[in-house]
Scaffold this active site. Structure first.
Site, PDB file in Angstrom:
ATOM      1  N   ASP A  52      18.109  30.288   1.878  1.00 44.10           N
ATOM      2  CA  ASP A  52      16.975  30.098   0.968  1.00 44.10           C
ATOM      3  C   ASP A  52      16.537  31.371   0.250  1.00 44.10           C
ATOM      4  OD1 ASP A  52      15.547  31.485   2.993  1.00 44.10           O
ATOM      5  OD2 ASP A  52      14.911  29.607   3.915  1.00 44.10           O
ATOM      6  N   ARG A  66      13.067  33.837  -3.423  1.00 49.41           N
ATOM      7  CA  ARG A  66      12.885  32.948  -2.261  1.00 49.41           C
ATOM      8  C   ARG A  66      12.612  31.554  -2.799  1.00 49.41           C
ATOM      9  NH1 ARG A  66      12.096  29.652   1.222  1.00 49.41           N
ATOM     10  NH2 ARG A  66      11.532  30.046   3.375  1.00 49.41           N
ATOM     11  N   ASP A  71      12.988  25.591   3.723  1.00 51.95           N
ATOM     12  CA  ASP A  71      13.224  26.613   4.724  1.00 51.95           C
ATOM     13  C   ASP A  71      14.532  26.281   5.425  1.00 51.95           C
ATOM     14  OD1 ASP A  71      12.713  28.866   6.349  1.00 51.95           O
ATOM     15  OD2 ASP A  71      11.844  27.587   7.901  1.00 51.95           O
ATOM     16  N   THR A  72      15.512  27.148   5.253  1.00 52.12           N
ATOM     17  CA  THR A  72      16.789  26.955   5.930  1.00 52.12           C
ATOM     18  C   THR A  72      16.752  27.703   7.259  1.00 52.12           C
ATOM     19  OG1 THR A  72      17.823  28.856   4.834  1.00 52.12           O
ATOM     20  CG2 THR A  72      18.081  26.685   3.770  1.00 52.12           C
ATOM     21  N   GLU A  74      17.492  30.304  10.178  1.00 54.03           N
ATOM     22  CA  GLU A  74      17.703  31.755  10.076  1.00 54.03           C
ATOM     23  C   GLU A  74      19.137  32.163  10.415  1.00 54.03           C
ATOM     24  OE1 GLU A  74      15.550  33.682   8.728  1.00 54.03           O
ATOM     25  OE2 GLU A  74      13.891  32.301   8.759  1.00 54.03           O
ATOM     26  N   ARG A 116       8.770  38.993  -2.942  1.00 58.36           N
ATOM     27  CA  ARG A 116       9.900  38.202  -3.450  1.00 58.36           C
ATOM     28  C   ARG A 116       9.381  37.251  -4.526  1.00 58.36           C
ATOM     29  NH1 ARG A 116      11.919  35.803   2.261  1.00 58.36           N
ATOM     30  NH2 ARG A 116       9.731  35.202   2.183  1.00 58.36           N
TER      31      ARG A 116
END
Length: 175
Positions: A52, A66, A71-72, A74, A116
């Protein structure tokens, strides 16, 4: 004679138009809703950091981007282990985005606390990359108001992935 030629022309037109519908996208399985890219900012993705987050050339400046509302798992977090489907999500993002031109759309807040850029990312064909990640089960919906423009649409994409048990939702890797 004129009617016959008109009917032939119409038949050819129907054949041509029906052929256009059969063209499949490289994002098969997605419910593609394309958007107008004319009001988006075209950037070139230089490097994918994880599923992401990526680095892109934005108007001559290298920026960390971002993705909004996703949310992918980690893969490069300094204090977290690699999470299930993180490598798959990162590989998919890398394959799809790296060295490609994409289009950014900002929402109400343009930057996060890490400075970001926060963006919805659209591919050249106008499809939402954020939504594709949700549809394929590579990401969870992550809502952080006020950036919620596509929340309902993305929520539906996640719901469908859960129903189909795709990616994160297949329960084979401990999630």
């Amino acid at each position: 004679m004129l009617t016959r030629k008109l009917m032939q022309a119409l038949a050819v037109l129907v054949i041509l138009l029906s052929g256009c519908q059969g063209v499949s996208s490289s994002h098969s399985g997605t419910t593609e809703k394309t958007v107008d890219l004319s009001d988006k900012i075209e950037v070139t993705v230089r490097r994918v950091i994880d599923g992401d987050t990526f680095i892109a050339d934005v108007n001559g400046t290298e920026e960390r981007i971002r993705l909004i509302l996703v949310d992918t798992p980690e893969t490069v977090h300094p204090t977290k282990a690699v999470q299930p489907y993180g490598k798959e999500a990162s590989a998919f993002s890398k394959k799809t985005l790296e060295n490609q031109s994409v289009y950014l759309e900002y929402d109400k807040e343009k930057r996060d606390k890490y400075d970001r850029l926060l963006a919805y990312v659209f591919l050249k064909d106008g499809t939402s990359f954020n939504k594709i990640l949700l549809e394929k089960g590579y990401a969870r919906l992550a809502v952080f108001p006020p950036n919620i423009k596509y929340e309902d649409e993305y929520k539906q994409a996640e719901k469908e992935a859960k129903k189909k048990k795709l990616g994160l939702w297949n329960n084979k890797k401990g999630e």
